[in-house]
Enzyme design. Sequence first.
Site, PDB file in Angstrom:
ATOM      1  N   ASP A 182      -3.200   2.608  12.350  1.00 30.98           N
ATOM      2  CA  ASP A 182      -3.275   1.323  11.641  1.00 30.98           C
ATOM      3  C   ASP A 182      -3.623   0.203  12.612  1.00 30.98           C
ATOM      4  O   ASP A 182      -3.012  -0.866  12.594  1.00 30.98           O
ATOM      5  CB  ASP A 182      -1.943   1.030  10.935  1.00 30.98           C
ATOM      6  CG  ASP A 182      -2.088  -0.056   9.866  1.00 30.98           C
ATOM      7  OD1 ASP A 182      -3.224  -0.293   9.412  1.00 30.98           O
ATOM      8  OD2 ASP A 182      -1.072  -0.666   9.489  1.00 30.98           O
ATOM      9  N   VAL A 207      10.347  -8.035   9.226  1.00 25.44           N
ATOM     10  CA  VAL A 207      10.730  -8.188  10.630  1.00 25.44           C
ATOM     11  C   VAL A 207      11.659  -9.391  10.762  1.00 25.44           C
ATOM     12  O   VAL A 207      11.371 -10.474  10.237  1.00 25.44           O
ATOM     13  CB  VAL A 207       9.501  -8.370  11.532  1.00 25.44           C
ATOM     14  CG1 VAL A 207       9.930  -8.431  12.997  1.00 25.44           C
ATOM     15  CG2 VAL A 207       8.513  -7.224  11.329  1.00 25.44           C
ATOM     16  N   ILE A 255      11.099 -13.353  10.488  1.00 26.78           N
ATOM     17  CA  ILE A 255       9.942 -13.874  11.216  1.00 26.78           C
ATOM     18  C   ILE A 255       8.630 -13.231  10.790  1.00 26.78           C
ATOM     19  O   ILE A 255       7.565 -13.607  11.273  1.00 26.78           O
ATOM     20  CB  ILE A 255      10.125 -13.699  12.743  1.00 26.78           C
ATOM     21  CG1 ILE A 255      10.355 -12.224  13.099  1.00 26.78           C
ATOM     22  CG2 ILE A 255      11.269 -14.563  13.243  1.00 26.78           C
ATOM     23  CD1 ILE A 255      10.462 -11.961  14.596  1.00 26.78           C
ATOM     24  N   GLY A 265       5.449  -7.197   6.229  1.00 26.98           N
ATOM     25  CA  GLY A 265       4.260  -6.346   6.138  1.00 26.98           C
ATOM     26  C   GLY A 265       4.308  -5.522   4.875  1.00 26.98           C
ATOM     27  O   GLY A 265       5.156  -5.737   4.000  1.00 26.98           O
ATOM     28  N   GLY A 266       3.395  -4.571   4.788  1.00 27.69           N
ATOM     29  CA  GLY A 266       3.316  -3.764   3.584  1.00 27.69           C
ATOM     30  C   GLY A 266       4.508  -2.854   3.402  1.00 27.69           C
ATOM     31  O   GLY A 266       4.918  -2.565   2.277  1.00 27.69           O
TER      32      GLY A 266
END
Length: 710
Positions: free
Chosen positions: A135, A26, A18, A21-22
């Site tokens: 972040d 996920v 779903i 990211g870096g």
Amino acid sequence: MIKIGMIIGDRYEILEKIGTGGMSDVYKAKDHKLNRFVATKVLKQEFSENANFVSKFRIEAQAAAGLMHPSIVNVYDVGEESGIYYIVMELVEGITLKKYIEKKARLSVKEAVSIAIQVSMGIEAAHNNHIIHRDIKPQNIIISKEGKVKVTDFGIAKAATSNTITSNVMGSVHYTSPEQARGGYSDEKSDIYSLGITLFEMLTGRVPFNGETTVAIAIKHIQEEMPSPRDYISEIPVSVEQIVFKCCQKSPDRRYQSMAELIDDLKKALITPDEDFVKVSDPDEEASTKFISDRDMQQIKRQSERREYMEDTMRLRSQVEDEYDDEEEDGEYDEEDYEEDYDPKMEKLTTILAIVAAVLIGGIILFLVGKTVGIFSFDNNKTTEEESSSTVEEQTTVEQVEMINVIGMTLEEARTELTKLGLKPEFTYVESDSVTEGVVISANISTSTKVDVNTTVVVTVSAGVKGVEVPNVVGVSYAEAVTALDQKGFVATKMESYSSEVEKGNVISQTPEAGSKAPSGSAVTVRVSLGAEETKVRVPNVIGLDEEDATISLIESGLTPGSVTEVNNEDAALNGLICYQSYSVGSYVDAGTVVDMRLSIGPKAKTYSYNGSIAAPTAEEDPDYRDGIEVRIAITTSDGREIWGTTTSTFPVPVNFTGISAASGTVTFAYTVTTEPTTITNPDTGETTTVPGTSQDKSFTRPIEFVQEQ
């Protein structure tokens, strides 16, 4: 390697990817132990092979798992299996703040501040547990379908090195603080900076600093002045602008020192958005305020640069000499090595620069002292336009101003000078036979007192010996007040404010007060009621919208999206769309009211029933059928489903069915017919022959109609 369908931790079944990211991917997963859906964040392979990173990842993930707050995506579990490092988190159905901003171009001030408050509360809970996010960005903030705001990715950012951030998280550099961009120490105030950038983007739909490379953007965070969000959206209130500025100060010491302070100001901005209450403090400044012109600042910058160069040069020379001393003490000194490092020209240059630096520093100190006591004065011929520009610049950066002596000035002179300082003068009058009419007698703030910008100063002015009594206009309409004041020779100046006690359009208060005396022709300020501040909001129409757009529409209107229930709806055009809302369109409700919705899954499927009996085969259907034959009976719907079957030799057979999916079907009869043996006599010989009976399988169908259920 993660694959769809695999089970990790003996309980989490990976269902679908779903997000990515870096540093991680996920997945939506099902927790079979607790029978619930969760989000599983899996560390990417390149980071899983770094033992140092994995160690930090575990520590921070376990710390984040201890955070429980409505504005934080909760962490349920942390684990490792076959080199796969994962975090199990709360599954939040919704969209990221980044996508929400892109969808709407920009958010309203009220909505942006409300979201910022919720985000701040989540971050505050983390800071109270000594967890720093590092972040904060719209991509890590989720708005659920219920309209709740949640911060995610706690802990992972702290485990990342500066190289990881710059090379793998392209989006983060737009929100990184100057100290993070330098690769230096960062703390809670780094999160405050990033949240300020996020608030800027919510208000304007863009980030303040952009560039072709991450390095170029990082340098802008360090060096360039923060642009004002009002440069892009003029209707942004001054308080919200100042909150952004304070969050995004280059120096951490000048920012909000805690999330609690930021939350307080954000809440004030919702109540009094046009009030300039944000205070930016500088711990390096002394108690007194000194004004430095642009020319002075440029000179100081130049001297500072020279001084820094000299300090670096002297530090370098000192290091070389220290190394020489250390080597000599250790007995390892090599004269030839030293002669190669020694440069007579550099030593001479260093000496000259040190002397120049000392002279310049002394000059700067003398200059500032002289400037402070008034010995030096520059720009005496500055134009009015330049003075106005300088004043505006000072007001945006100075927290307090020093009250000037207005006694003896005329009313207009006092008004002009106080306004230039950023103060708000209000005038009252008293009769006096010793002070000329229109001249200031006193002020409610003493000379040289430090006061906040925008403070109201009540100035008492002489009405002379022939002052006119000011009539009482409190409680009457503004039109009546203007008439009454005009009859006495006064001019009405209108100000407006909310009041729940005074009817809209009527006067709340007046300055000067009724009964006092003022010169004919002077101004009387009347504060007019706008009525009670509106707290109700209008319910929008979300019927016909998809669930995401309906959620956005309710949040934008100041309402809270409630539960969404899937229901059947006969209008096929609303399939997959909202078909019901719990408050009627156009009605007014309290802000924050929960609005429940129903999502259409299409018209309800029609069902049929049959209540009757099945008769035996007739002679027309099969002349060979005889009573008592055992028959296999089956009912099949027109869509091919067999819904009933039995074997019987007794008719009629009663049948009662409900919930049939088709309107018609067939009854199939299958049975075996056996003929009796026969005897044949030969007429010539008289002999008899017995012919045995035969068996024959037979079947046929009979149509049947069902009745539609209501």
